[in-house]
Scaffold this motif. Structure first.
Motif, short mmCIF file in Angstrom:
data_model
loop_
_atom_site.label_atom_id
_atom_site.label_comp_id
_atom_site.label_asym_id
_atom_site.label_seq_id
_atom_site.Cartn_x
_atom_site.Cartn_y
_atom_site.Cartn_z
N LYS A 49 8.90 0.75 -0.45
CA LYS A 49 7.67 0.08 -0.88
C LYS A 49 6.94 0.95 -1.89
CE LYS A 49 7.67 -3.31 2.22
NZ LYS A 49 7.59 -4.71 1.93
N THR A 51 3.09 1.76 -2.97
CA THR A 51 1.74 1.65 -2.44
C THR A 51 0.76 2.26 -3.44
OG1 THR A 51 1.97 3.71 -1.22
CG2 THR A 51 2.44 1.69 -0.02
N PHE A 68 -2.91 -1.63 -1.68
CA PHE A 68 -1.89 -2.58 -2.11
C PHE A 68 -0.51 -2.05 -1.76
CE2 PHE A 68 -5.50 -3.15 -4.89
CZ PHE A 68 -5.65 -4.53 -4.94
N GLU A 69 0.38 -2.98 -1.48
CA GLU A 69 1.78 -2.63 -1.18
C GLU A 69 2.68 -3.69 -1.80
OE1 GLU A 69 3.39 -1.18 2.85
OE2 GLU A 69 3.77 -3.34 2.83
N THR A 70 3.75 -3.26 -2.42
CA THR A 70 4.71 -4.19 -2.99
C THR A 70 6.11 -3.59 -2.90
OG1 THR A 70 5.19 -5.55 -4.92
CG2 THR A 70 4.49 -3.32 -5.35
N LEU A 74 9.86 -4.72 -8.15
CA LEU A 74 8.99 -5.11 -9.27
C LEU A 74 8.92 -4.06 -10.36
CD1 LEU A 74 6.03 -6.71 -7.30
CD2 LEU A 74 7.80 -7.89 -8.57
#
Length: 76
Positions: A49, A51, A68-70, A74
């Motif tokens: 992830k 962050t 935020f975490e993705t 991406l």
């Protein structure tokens, strides 16, 4: 140890560190500051992830902190 000396000398209200890949936001009562480590953001490494944090500084007040975490996909 160098950072601790600078913190003792300048007494900041905010200390941002990195590289540990562990998201951390906590108030350090010993040094009277908010310590933020935004976590993992690189394209390489074992973390799955990404962050990061966003916040507002209004004079000496830190507010509106968001985490935020993705996924890493991406950024590739």
């Amino acid at each position: 140890s160098g950072a601790k000396q600078l913190i003792d000398m300048h007494r900041p209200g905010l200390f941002i560190t990195g590289h540990s890949h562990i998201l951390k936001v906590l108030y350090d009562s010993k040094y009277e500051l908010l310590h933020i480590n935004p976590g993992a953001a690189g394209k390489q490494g074992l973390h799955k992830k990404i962050t990061f944090v966003r916040f507002t500084i209004d004079r000496k007040e830190i507010k509106d902190l968001e985490i935020f975490e993705t996924g890493r996909g991406l950024w590739h």
